[in-house]
Design a protein around this motif. Structure first.
Motif, mmCIF file in Angstrom:
data_model
loop_
_atom_site.group_PDB
_atom_site.id
_atom_site.type_symbol
_atom_site.label_atom_id
_atom_site.label_comp_id
_atom_site.label_asym_id
_atom_site.label_seq_id
_atom_site.Cartn_x
_atom_site.Cartn_y
_atom_site.Cartn_z
ATOM 1 N N ARG A 1 0.840 -1.197 0.000
ATOM 2 C CA ARG A 1 0.000 0.000 0.000
ATOM 3 C C ARG A 1 0.880 1.254 0.000
ATOM 4 O O ARG A 1 0.656 2.194 -0.755
ATOM 5 C CB ARG A 1 -0.902 -0.040 1.237
ATOM 6 N N ASP B 1 2.440 1.812 -3.336
ATOM 7 C CA ASP B 1 1.459 2.365 -4.274
ATOM 8 C C ASP B 1 1.271 3.857 -4.040
ATOM 9 O O ASP B 1 1.224 4.647 -4.972
ATOM 10 C CB ASP B 1 0.110 1.657 -4.109
ATOM 11 N N LYS C 1 -7.349 13.425 -4.779
ATOM 12 C CA LYS C 1 -6.715 12.114 -4.571
ATOM 13 C C LYS C 1 -5.233 12.271 -4.271
ATOM 14 O O LYS C 1 -4.689 11.532 -3.447
ATOM 15 C CB LYS C 1 -6.916 11.243 -5.803
ATOM 16 N N GLU D 1 -5.131 13.156 -0.740
ATOM 17 C CA GLU D 1 -5.468 12.001 0.082
ATOM 18 C C GLU D 1 -4.260 11.077 0.217
ATOM 19 O O GLU D 1 -3.941 10.600 1.308
ATOM 20 C CB GLU D 1 -6.621 11.256 -0.582
ATOM 21 N N GLU E 1 -2.193 10.210 3.592
ATOM 22 C CA GLU E 1 -2.085 8.844 4.090
ATOM 23 C C GLU E 1 -0.621 8.462 4.294
ATOM 24 O O GLU E 1 -0.262 7.859 5.303
ATOM 25 C CB GLU E 1 -2.768 7.888 3.118
ATOM 26 N N MET F 1 -7.940 14.726 9.088
ATOM 27 C CA MET F 1 -8.173 15.499 7.860
ATOM 28 C C MET F 1 -9.626 15.300 7.437
ATOM 29 O O MET F 1 -10.099 14.168 7.319
ATOM 30 C CB MET F 1 -7.219 14.946 6.794
ATOM 31 N N PRO G 1 5.847 1.212 -10.447
ATOM 32 C CA PRO G 1 5.647 -0.170 -10.014
ATOM 33 C C PRO G 1 4.160 -0.505 -9.965
ATOM 34 O O PRO G 1 3.397 0.246 -9.382
ATOM 35 C CB PRO G 1 6.247 -0.169 -8.616
ATOM 36 N N SER H 1 0.599 -2.722 -9.240
ATOM 37 C CA SER H 1 0.044 -3.506 -8.149
ATOM 38 C C SER H 1 -0.744 -4.664 -8.757
ATOM 39 O O SER H 1 -1.107 -4.628 -9.926
ATOM 40 C CB SER H 1 -0.886 -2.640 -7.304
ATOM 41 N N ASP I 1 -17.483 14.373 4.001
ATOM 42 C CA ASP I 1 -16.178 13.717 4.105
ATOM 43 C C ASP I 1 -16.319 12.222 3.821
ATOM 44 O O ASP I 1 -15.575 11.651 3.035
ATOM 45 C CB ASP I 1 -15.615 13.946 5.515
ATOM 46 N N TRP J 1 -17.078 11.630 0.107
ATOM 47 C CA TRP J 1 -15.883 11.773 -0.740
ATOM 48 C C TRP J 1 -14.986 10.542 -0.614
ATOM 49 O O TRP J 1 -14.503 9.990 -1.587
ATOM 50 C CB TRP J 1 -15.109 13.044 -0.399
ATOM 51 N N ARG J 2 -14.770 10.084 0.628
ATOM 52 C CA ARG J 2 -13.870 8.957 0.829
ATOM 53 C C ARG J 2 -14.431 7.677 0.218
ATOM 54 O O ARG J 2 -13.694 6.890 -0.378
ATOM 55 C CB ARG J 2 -13.600 8.759 2.321
ATOM 56 N N SER K 1 -13.984 7.889 -3.473
ATOM 57 C CA SER K 1 -12.587 7.707 -3.836
ATOM 58 C C SER K 1 -12.175 6.234 -3.748
ATOM 59 O O SER K 1 -11.470 5.717 -4.611
ATOM 60 C CB SER K 1 -11.783 8.615 -2.921
#
Lengths: 453, 261
Positions: free
Chosen positions: A297, A300, A326, A329, A333, A345, B104, B106, B187, B190-191, B194
């Motif tokens: 993670r 990434d 994004k 975000e 993170e 946040m 890279p 995933s 919030d 949005w999350r 996403s």
């Protein structure tokens, strides 16, 4: 409301002035007994007007041939005005000195044809160049122009020019309301719009005077020639306007390109932050010892972060707000993985679907993490909100950290923030506001005008 | 389904492909032997090709063009470390390129591309009895906040009915004042948005102050229960959320009815 009232009043005034001017010309000139000398003098004025218009026509024709982008409207107008003056009664007066004019009615018919075609060209120009949304205006304009032209032809043939003035006045109204409608809808009228409006007034005024004037009184000799001379100066004004605009445009585009290059390099320089990248790598190494999935993670996230930076190099300057969110975000993170106390946040996102400069919001968050010291605070938070008003999209980044006093703000405000703000201002004509109060926090507000407003 | 992979660094991809179990897959690796690749493509029917863009001896874009000429329906995926963009691709191959995967990479991105090639739609599995969790292609879905997870659970529990902002607030933030709750709601929205975008499973229609769930391709023990495929509720419904009591009653009634019969 006040503004629209002003517009309506000024338009009505213009209309009244036009009518009054026409009537005044008709009666004032009409009642003067013309001397022979005056007629001879007018002959030269007419000749002069014809030559000037011919020059304009040649200029227009050559620019049309040389430059395919040049406007067809002005070319058509110049040739129609040339025809207009050549078929006017002034021309009959001029030709009468060289020989007898056999069929004056042919002159009158051509005169009418040129006048109405010119009117339609002007109407078309307004509708097309100013993107008048309603096609009906064009249709009404076309139908009424043809109808009025037919009526005018009949009145000329049957010598019935009593009503011609009224007829033309109604066409004037159609065009006038198109003009009015556009100027009412679009707040910006450029110089060309106004100049062609003037040409329209002069043509209409002199045509009314010449055709109806004959019925009421004598023909106001020389009026149309003087009108055409004024039109000549108006054409010169159009050229001057074009030249000024051309210079401005080249200057502006050069300036724009220079600024964009500058922006790209500054974003690059400040954004690729080796400190952050190496910290992340060390972190990832340690995560892998305990949790392979979490390590994946983190990799990434880091590669997304680097990719967002690399995109700037690809020349991208604006991206959808969703993408920038994004980026934020993923940055948060990753930063949270590095810190023991995770950052609170809040994404208060109420408006989507608009563009922002790439990596323009992230610096604010980075700055807030660095300086606001909210992480030590119990209820510390950073709030990123987007909202929408009728004319603007508003982005707001606020925190309840330590804040700055004004002097500190001016001094310490990092270069990253300044650059991000100036990119908003330059690329999107946004207005920005930074408010910071010691011990209350900092808030940055950016309002971006919606496109086309 | 047969695919070819053309890349210098084979090792990594091999590892990823071996993890993908539920797609019937036959794959073949090539280094940079252009003649062999073209020969293979002519003799075998290929569904897709994973190509690197910059390789020492061949150019990935040139190779893609050749492959498209051989088979117009082939689907190309570029796997690259450089900054190639969809809109920069030449027109004659652009229609065949379904994705560009950046290194890279995933497992998810490889799997996503394979799913598009195989035309297999991903299925989201939700576990709603006991503690709530979602899985896509056997991977657990990582929500970035607990409230966005809870919001998604609520949407699933509503079983396709739309959810307004005020409803969501009364369920999820009953004791917060309205303005604060609205911020927290946005919030969470949005999350959620996403996260769903990240797993490319866009099952929620995000409208202004209104959310609607599209139930197709969602497998869920709660729906199985409602349809009768699962007979009894063995664990308590969404045990970690307070509002689950509203639904618990209904589940209890259904269980009772079934028992009576």
């Amino acid at each position: 409301m006040k503004r629209s009232l002003k517009r309506i009043l000024s338009n009505i005034t213009c209309l009244l002035l036009l009518s009054a001017g026409s009537l005044f010309t008709i009666f004032f000139f009409g009642n003067v007994e013309l001397s022979n000398d005056f007629k001879v003098g007018t002959r030269y004025v007419t000749l002069f007007a014809v030559i000037l218009m011919a020059i304009i026509f040649l200029i227009e024709l050559s620019s049309q041939l040389l430059n395919k982008n040049s406007s067809k409207t002005t070319m058509l107008l110049s040739v129609l005005t040339l025809g207009f003056i050549l078929s006017s009664r002034d021309s009959i007066n001029m030709v009468a000195y060289f020989g007898e004019v056999k069929y004056p009615i042919v002159y009158d018919l051509l005169h009418s044809l040129f006048f109405f075609t010119a009117m339609f060209v002007i109407l078309f120009f307004y509708c097309r160049d100013y993107q008048l949304d309603s096609k009906y205006f064009l249709l009404i304009g076309l139908v009424s122009t043809i109808a009025l032209f037919t009526a005018d032809v009949f009145s000329i043939i049957f010598d019935f020019q009593f009503y011609t003035a009224l007829i033309i006045m109604s066409l004037t109204l159609v065009i006038y309301f198109t003009f009015f409608f556009i100027s009412y809808q679009k707040r910006t009228m450029d110089n060309r719009f106004v100049i062609i409006g003037f040409i329209f007034f002069i043509l209409t005024g002199s045509y009314i005077a010449s055709s109806s004037g004959v019925y009421f009184t004598n023909y106001p000799l020389g009026l149309e020639s003087w009108g055409v001379i004024v039109i000549f100066t108006l054409f010169l004004m159009i050229y001057a306007d074009q030249i000024v605009r051309m210079f401005k445009k080249t200057y502006a585009s050069q300036e724009y390109e220079r600024r964009i290059k500058e922006l790209q390099s500054t974003i690059l320089m400040e954004q690729i932050n080796p400190h952050f990248i190496f910290n992340s790598l060390v972190l990832i190494k340690s995560i892998y010892l305990t949790d392979r999935e979490k390590g994946d993670r983190a990799i990434d996230l880091l590669s997304k972060h680097i990719r967002a930076n690399v995109d700037v190099k690809g020349g991208k300057l604006l991206i959808p707000i969703e993408e920038e969110l994004k980026n934020v975000e993923c940055f948060v993170e990753l930063a949270n993985m590095q810190n023991n106390e995770p950052l609170n946040m809040v994404f208060n996102i109420d408006a989507y679907d608009f563009m922002v400069p790439i990596l323009s919001i992230e610096p604010f968050i980075e700055n807030a993490i660095k300086y606001s010291r909210i992480q030590g605070k119990e209820d510390g938070y950073i709030e990123l909100s987007t909202s929408e008003t009728d004319n603007h999209y508003v982005i707001k980044v606020s925190d309840n950290g330590v804040g700055f006093s004004k002097e500190e703000l001016a001094k310490s405000n990092s270069q990253g923030i300044k650059n991000a703000l100036s990119r908003f201002e330059f690329l999107l004509r946004a207005t920005t506001r930074v408010v910071s109060m010691p011990n209350k926090g900092t808030s940055i507000e950016i309002s971006i005008p919606k496109a086309g407003r | 389904m047969r695919i070819i992979i053309v890349d210098d660094e084979i090792k990594a991809l091999q590892l990823f492909l071996s993890q993908i179990v539920d797609i019937d897959l036959e794959y073949r690796f090539f280094k940079d032997d252009k003649a062999a690749i073209i020969d293979f493509a002519k003799k075998n029917e290929l569904s897709g090709a994973f190509l690197d863009v910059n390789m020492p001896n061949i150019n990935g874009i040139e190779l893609a063009r050749k492959l498209v000429q051989i088979d117009h329906s082939i689907k190309i995926v570029f796997v690259t470390g450089t900054n190639v963009k969809m809109e920069q691709l030449p027109e004659d191959i652009a229609n065949n390129v379904i994705d560009i995967i950046y290194k890279p990479f995933s497992t998810d991105s490889i799997e996503k591309a394979l799913r598009i090639i195989s035309k297999k739609k991903p299925v989201l599995t939700a576990k709603m009895f006991g503690s709530f969790d979602c899985f896509i292609n056997n991977h657990i879905v990582q929500f970035t906040s607990s409230k966005s997870k809870e919001l998604f659970a609520l949407l699933l529990a509503l079983n396709g009915k739309s959810l307004t902002m005020s409803q969501a607030i009364t369920y999820l933030w009953p004791d917060k004042d309205v303005d604060k709750a609205k911020i927290l709601y946005r919030d969470a929205v949005w999350r959620l948005r996403s996260v769903l975008e990240d797993i490319s499973f866009n099952c929620v229609d995000f409208q202004r102050a209104l959310l609607v769930l599209d139930k197709s391709n969602i497998k869920c023990d709660y729906y199985d229960f409602l349809e009768g495929k699962k007979k009894i509720a063995d664990e308590s419904f969404l045990s970690s959320y307070d509002w689950s009591l509203d639904f618990e009653n209904e589940i209890y009634m259904i269980s009772q009815n079934r028992n009576d019969k």
